[in-house]
Scaffold this motif. Structure first.
Motif, PDB file in Angstrom:
ATOM      1  N   UNK A   2      12.938 -66.983 -87.344  1.00 16.60           N
ATOM      2  CA  UNK A   2      13.883 -68.072 -87.159  1.00 16.60           C
ATOM      3  C   UNK A   2      14.530 -68.481 -88.472  1.00 16.60           C
ATOM      4  N   UNK A   3      15.802 -68.689 -88.418  1.00 19.91           N
ATOM      5  CA  UNK A   3      16.533 -69.109 -89.605  1.00 19.91           C
ATOM      6  C   UNK A   3      17.032 -70.512 -89.359  1.00 19.91           C
ATOM      7  N   UNK A   4      16.773 -71.355 -90.291  1.00 19.88           N
ATOM      8  CA  UNK A   4      17.293 -72.706 -90.112  1.00 19.88           C
ATOM      9  C   UNK A   4      18.536 -72.849 -90.954  1.00 19.88           C
ATOM     10  N   UNK A   5      19.520 -73.445 -90.358  1.00 22.80           N
ATOM     11  CA  UNK A   5      20.773 -73.571 -91.089  1.00 22.80           C
ATOM     12  C   UNK A   5      20.950 -75.005 -91.548  1.00 22.80           C
TER      13      UNK A   5
END
Lengths: 1139, 161
Positions: A1136-1139
């Motif tokens: 998961x990539x958090x922006x």
């Protein structure tokens, strides 16, 4: 002796359980081949095996017997003498008792029993011995699956091949069957087991007294399996489906009428099950049982069956959606569910079998009578509760089924229910003398009642179906009760229906629907049954027509009426109702005259729809309608030519479109319209010929294009013979025009001087029409058509194409595509090519070319023009476009001359070609521009050559198409262009070459391109980036992107993709934001998803870039792109990539 | 996971049929289709409940009506209803909703996740927790939580946005 020792070795290897299966198979094969070649008599084998067959070690004995049995199995076609067979079968039958070595005995028995007549078969007495041994010794259910299967197969085989043996065993066999089948659970075994029961029951059609118990017992065993509940996962390799099992069980159920006392109660009980599948199965079985058990036996259960069926129909689980739309005019206005449908099938069978009984049940049924008593509560469709709708639907279905089944039941239904319905509707018998004009429709005194209307329409429909069906058989007694009743009521019914339609707008659509449907049904009763006065039919048809002409605002009623009219028309055509046809023709006339009726307020598109639909309902009608349409076209066109046409231009375009898109394809599929089409085309030419001066409004582009298209369609649908006449006519018109400079006296002159195009010839509007229509004719003719003067035609088109008239270029392409090589004295293709390429062309600026030193001729030819020999850039472009169309014609037929054209085009692209333009020019920059735009046209030429054209050179226009021409062209062009790309010295030249190659690639089938993926990928990406700069080549770009996605997903090109991952992603991330086409963005995102499957180490460095591009795509204006973006993002962010 | 479930026997509702959009979207190449309720709902409907194999749609934790969107102002508010009042999974569900929207919506959006008023015992606390970006960020640092969220968001039938 050596053989014997070898035999022993084989036997030992088979019997030895420690050997591998492949070794055992090999030794079995060796032994059977010895047996087959007669090198080893079977007696010797048995003697050699003696010890193994009788050994006290059960493992060895088992293997030994199996070996003998398996080898016998392989000898099924080898003749054996009776005594051998006898002793073998007795041995195996005896062995059935040996449960430890059973497999061999079963295989052996089966092998012998299955032998065909002529090669020695088991005698009946031996079969009896096997049967007895089977009955006494086998306990099938204690065996494993494969052995059980063998047991069942053996029994099946006995029943099929030796019924006499079985019969002589007597009832005992049934006990054996019961015991064997009981609790069987394997689907494959069950399939055979059901078949066994079926066979056995057929063998004993009348089991005597005490066997009643047996029948019950057998059915008890069988009944447990109903309904088949079969939940095998699909993955398992069981090749038996539920349907097969269910069918086998059904045949077992119906194998003997003796099952009746057991089966029918069981089925009735299952009808009340909550499982839909069980219900459907029970109904299917029930209808099969009805046929097999016979009327007498079924009679006992009639009441019970009737009440369960009625309940099912009344309470059909699905909502009875009374759908009143156009589509359902053909059938009953309901969407049924399967269960109710199946129930009605059973009911129909029962009606056919025992009409009297079941009709009594219907007539006396309380529920049905209750509905009829309370019919007044069904006044208005919108006020009826769902429950009531369901009920009335059920009653309708039942009555319809009854009326449809036999004439007798139809009579009975009419007698019992029709008067009541008529009463409710307030319909009284009308005398034929009464006024039956549509104007009287408001005076009808009928009561509004949806329920009665619905039921009468349903019953009428069923009755009509019955009569239409039996009219074919022609053994139908005329003047049945229902016919008489109908005759009496028909006139007033028709009135009532019309009044419902009239009232439709203020009440509900259901009334309109039923009214129109009723009218349609009345009009389609076969004349032999219902001698309806012609005035009535006319009355009905007039009513429908008046809905169409007056009520054009109401979409539904209008559509319904038109559809009904069309249905009546096709009915009359189908059943050759000559009397009715006369009345119908009046309608066709009337509808046809709408087109020219100025007074009628109907919108033009509706008029066209009505005319074309009615025409398409039958050949005779079409013959009437087509002249009307053509007349309208002529009037419109002549209006246009002379007066500039007062009416709106769209109408003419619509008319032409309707003619080309609807009528012509229909005509094409039916016979006898050649003459009509031929005349139509000739008349258009006549019209133009007569009209010498065109008004300025004739320039309307839409009409112009539509006319050309119509001309092409009409010509292409004509027969070959009429093509000659059409071309003659067209040529005559063209040659009378003043732009046509060719005449006999000038032949030598022209040939000497060449084509002079220096005069800027202004074509008048009329000239443009004539020329374009002539080009259209030429594009659409058959290859065999004779041209009046080929050379003149070629010259004409050459001249015009150089002046920038594209249809001329297309016509020229079609010409070279269709020329025969040496056909009946016509000019050959080679001559034509000679004219095209070697005609010298003079131009005012030709001095320029000469000064450049192109050849020492004083004039130029087509190729020189393409190289820019003339000073005029426009001329050069025209020449190139013309060359492209000619090239397309040649390419499609696979002619070698296309190479020359390609060479000219490539020459233009290569540096040498470009140099002509830049040489000794003072204004370098300006020339560069000229050359660049010209080169773009050269690249476009490849697009023209490769892409499928709608306008000409397609199958429809009788083009000469060689299979796989695209692939061929691709494989010749690819290396050439690639070499040029490598050699190219300027960025611009490279881009043009790329563009050319991209056009070729995008039109080539994917498979052909995939093979060259390695070489093509870089060019492909370059081209994509190039195209993405503007929105001119969206479609090419899209097909290139599809090509890229093909390469990405193909396994074989994985290596190329990995190698180029970086530039591919670079390109795709740019495509993601291509603003001009949604599909491009969507596909680019899908390609990115495909890229995410590549090895992690290769794509990891690109991840950030992709995610950035995709997160921009999340805000795309189009929804589907956003969806793809979400998917793509999911694929690329493995964590998961958090922006 | 927890041995005894918070709500062992939830009521499962029928899935609403996926509404097919009436107008084909490709009529005008340049016309914008703003993000709407249904689109957001399509993103969220297939999220799996943390303790049951059902989707949030089936459990009626979220419905289409409980979503408010204002595309021009880039604002979304999702109101969800936990199946039971004391559901400790409410924060996880909320976190899932937030992460899913974070991944599916353009960055310009402000997302508000709320528990339907009166449907949870510690409503205010949960709301506060879900809309505090520091705490959300911290939660997503926790590998266990992230795994749990990812499991709920895993596409089930390929239809999940």
């Amino acid at each position: 002796m050596a053989e014997l020792s070898e035999l022993t070795r084989h036997i030992e290897s088979y019997v030895d359980t420690s050997r591998s299966p492949s070794e055992q198979v090999a030794s079995l094969r060796a032994i059977t081949s010895l047996l087959k070649k007669n090198l080893l008599p079977i007696e010797i084998l048995v003697r050699e095996m003696g010890l193994y067959l009788t050994s006290t070690d059960s493992v060895i004995r088992c293997r030994g017997i199996l070996l003998l049995a398996e080898s016998l199995d392989c000898l099924s076609s080898k003749p054996l003498d009776t005594s051998t067979i006898h002793s073998l079968i007795i041995f195996f039958a005896d062995r059935l008792a040996d449960w430890k070595a059973l497999r061999g005995a079963l295989v052996g028995c089966l092998a012998l029993m299955r032998r065909k007549d002529g090669v020695g078969i088991v005698t009946i007495s031996d079969a009896l011995a096997v049967t007895k041994s089977y009955v006494h010794n086998l306990h099938v259910q204690s065996l494993a699956q494969h052995d059980r299967m063998l047991c069942f197969e053996l029994l099946e085989c006995l029943l099929e091949n030796y019924p006499d043996a079985i019969v002589s065993v007597g009832n005992e066999i049934f006990y054996a069957i019961c015991e064997a089948v009981d609790y069987e659970k394997d689907p494959q075994c069950l399939l055979v087991a059901f078949h066994i029961v079926e066979l056995a029951m057929r063998l004993f059609p009348d089991l005597y007294g005490p066997s009643d118990g047996i029948v019950g017992e057998i059915f008890d065993t069988l009944g447990r399996y109903f309904p088949i509940h079969f939940t095998h996962p699909k993955g398992e390799d069981v090749d038996v489906t539920r349907d097969e099992l269910s069918r086998a069980l059904m045949f077992a159920f119906t194998s003997t009428p003796l099952f009746e006392p057991f089966a029918i109660p069981l089925l009735l009980e299952k009808l009340s099950s909550s499982l839909p599948l069980a219900k459907i199965d029970a109904l299917k079985y029930l209808s099969h049982c009805t046929l097999k058990y016979g009327a007498d036996r079924m009679e006992k259960h009639a009441v019970a069956i009737w009440s369960s069926l009625r309940n099912i129909v009344f309470s059909s689980s699905q909502e009875p959606v009374l759908s009143f739309d156009c589509e359902s005019v053909d059938g009953i206005g309901f969407s049924d569910d399967d269960i109710a449908k199946e129930a009605l099938t059973v009911l129909e069978k029962l009606f056919m079998q025992n009409s009297v009984l079941f009709l009594n049940l219907i007539v006396n049924d309380e529920d049905i009578n209750l509905i009829f008593d309370n019919i007044n509560s069904y006044m208005n469709f919108s006020n009826i509760s769902l429950q009531s709708k369901r009920k009335i639907h059920g009653v309708g279905c039942i009555l319809a089924t009854a009326a449809r089944s036999t004439v007798f039941s139809c009579n009975r239904i009419f007698e019992s229910f029709f008067p009541c319905l008529m009463n409710t509707l307030g319909i009284s018998i009308l005398k034929p003398s009464d006024n039956m004009s549509p104007s009287g429709k408001h005076a009808v005194s009928g009561t509004l009642n949806f329920g009665a209307l619905y039921l009468s329409v349903i019953v009428l429909e069923a009755c009509r179906d019955l009569t239409v069906g039996s009219a074919q058989v022609a053994s139908f007694p005329t003047h049945e009760t229902f016919c008489c009743m109908l005759e009496r009521f028909s006139a007033s019914l028709a009135r009532d229906f019309i009044s419902y339609v009239g009232r439709g707008n203020e009440t509900s659509m259901a009334d309109v629907f039923l009214g129109v449907k009723g009218l349609q049904i009345l009009a389609t009763f076969p004349g032999s049954f219902l001698s309806m006065p012609e005035s009535l039919l006319e009355y009905i048809l007039t009513a429908l027509v008046s809905i169409i002409t007056e009520n054009f605002q109401g979409t539904l009623s209008w559509n319904l009426a038109l559809k009904a009219l069309v249905n009546v028309g096709s009915y009359i055509e189908k059943y050759h109702e000559s009397k009715k046809e006369i009345s119908y023709m009046v309608v066709v006339e009337k509808i046809g005259s709408l087109l020219t009726a100025a007074k009628c307020m109907m919108p033009y598109s509706r008029k066209l729809e009505a005319v074309s639909e009615v025409g398409m309902s039958g050949r005779n009608y079409m013959l009437k309608v087509v002249p009307r349409l053509e007349e309208a076209i002529f009037t419109n066109l002549s209006d246009l030519y002379v007066n500039g046409y007062m009416g709106p231009a769209e109408n003419t375009v619509r008319l032409l479109e309707c003619y080309t898109n609807k009528v012509l394809p229909w005509i094409n599929n039916s016979e006898g319209f050649d003459e009509v089409l031929h005349l139509f085309v000739i008349n258009i030419w006549n019209q133009i010929e007569c009209c010498k001066h065109f008004s300025t409004r004739t320039e309307e582009k839409d009409i112009f294009e539509a006319t050309m298209k119509t001309m092409k369609f009409a010509v292409s649908n004509c027969s070959e013979t009429s093509h000659n006449a059409i071309v003659q006519k067209a040529y005559a018109v063209v040659s009378s025009c003043h732009f046509f400079s060719w005449n006999e006296s000038a032949v030598n002159h022209v040939e000497m001087r060449g084509l002079d195009i220096s005069h800027e010839l202004k074509l008048s509007i009329r000239d443009r029409w004539v020329l374009s229509l002539f080009a259209s004719v030429i594009m659409a003719i058959h290859p065999q058509t004779r041209l009046p003067d080929v050379r003149a035609t070629l010259w004409l088109f050459m001249e015009m194409l150089l002046k920038g008239h594209v249809p001329s270029a297309q016509a020229l392409g079609s010409l070279v595509n269709k020329f025969g090589s040496k056909a009946n004295g016509q000019s050959t293709l080679d001559e034509a090519m000679d004219i095209i390429f070697n005609t010298s062309i003079s131009h005012a600026d030709s001095a320029y070319g000469i000064s450049m030193g192109i050849g020492d001729k004083s004039t130029m030819n087509l190729a020189d023009l393409c190289f820019g020999a003339s000073n005029s850039r426009l001329l050069q472009i025209n020449a190139i476009v013309g060359l492209a169309w000619i090239g397309k014609g040649l390419l499609m037929r696979g002619h070698e001359k296309v190479k020359d054209i390609v060479m000219i085009l490539l020459e233009c692209l290569s540096s040498k070609g470009g140099r002509h333009l830049r040489q000794d020019s003072g204004q370098e920059n300006c020339e560069q521009d000229v050359s660049s735009s010209v080169m773009t046209y050269v690249a476009d030429a490849f697009h023209i050559m490769m892409s499928d054209s709608e306008v000409c050179l397609s199958r429809r226009y009788h083009a000469n198409i060689r299979p796989l021409y695209k692939q061929r062209f691709f494989s010749t062009m690819m290396p050439m262009l690639q070499a040029l790309i490598i050699k190219s010295d300027s960025l611009f030249q490279r881009s043009v070459l790329c563009r050319a190659l991209a056009y070729i690639m995008s039109e080539t089938p994917l498979v052909a391109v995939l093979g060259e993926a390695k070489k093509l990928t870089p060019v492909l990406l370059d081209a994509l980036l190039m195209f993405s700069k503007d929105n001119l080549d969206k479609d090419t770009m899209y097909s290139l992107l599809l090509l890229l996605s093909g390469i990405l997903t193909d396994k074989s090109s994985q290596e190329v993709v990995i190698e180029n991952a970086h530039i591919i992603i670079n390109c795709l991330t740019r495509m993601v934001s291509y603003p001009h086409m949604m599909l491009v963005r969507e596909t680019a995102l899908q390609c990115l998803v495909a890229m995410s499957m590549l090895p992690h180490s290769r794509i990891y460095p690109l991840r950030t870039q992709v995610l950035q591009a995709v997160s921009r795509a999340l805000d795309d204006p189009k929804r589907s792109v956003r969806l793809q973006a979400v998917r793509c993002r999911q694929a690329w962010s493995s964590s998961p990539v958090t922006t | 996971m927890v041995s005894d479930l918070i709500n062992a026997n939830p009521v499962v509702y029928e899935k609403k049929e996926r509404r097919v959009r009436s107008t084909p979207s490709c009529l005008d190449e340049y016309a914008a289709e703003p993000i709407d309720q249904l689109e957001i709902f399509d993103h969220l409907r297939d999220i799996k409940d943390p303790e049951h194999p059902y989707s949030l749609e089936e459990l009626k934790v979220i419905t289409e009506d409980a979503i408010e969107v204002d595309d021009s102002n880039s604002y979304v508010r999702v109101t969800f209803t936990p199946t039971v009042e004391h559901c400790s999974m409410a924060t996880i569900i909320g976190l899932c909703l937030r992460v899913k929207l974070m991944r599916s919506l353009p960055t310009r959006y402000k997302v508000d996740i709320r528990i339907a008023p009166g449907s949870h015992a510690t409503e205010a606390a949960v709301n506060k927790q879900l809309n505090d970006k520091e705490r959300v960020a911290a939660a997503l640092e926790n590998p266990n939580l992230v795994d749990m969220v990812d499991e709920c968001l895993a596409p089930t039938n390929g239809l999940a946005g």
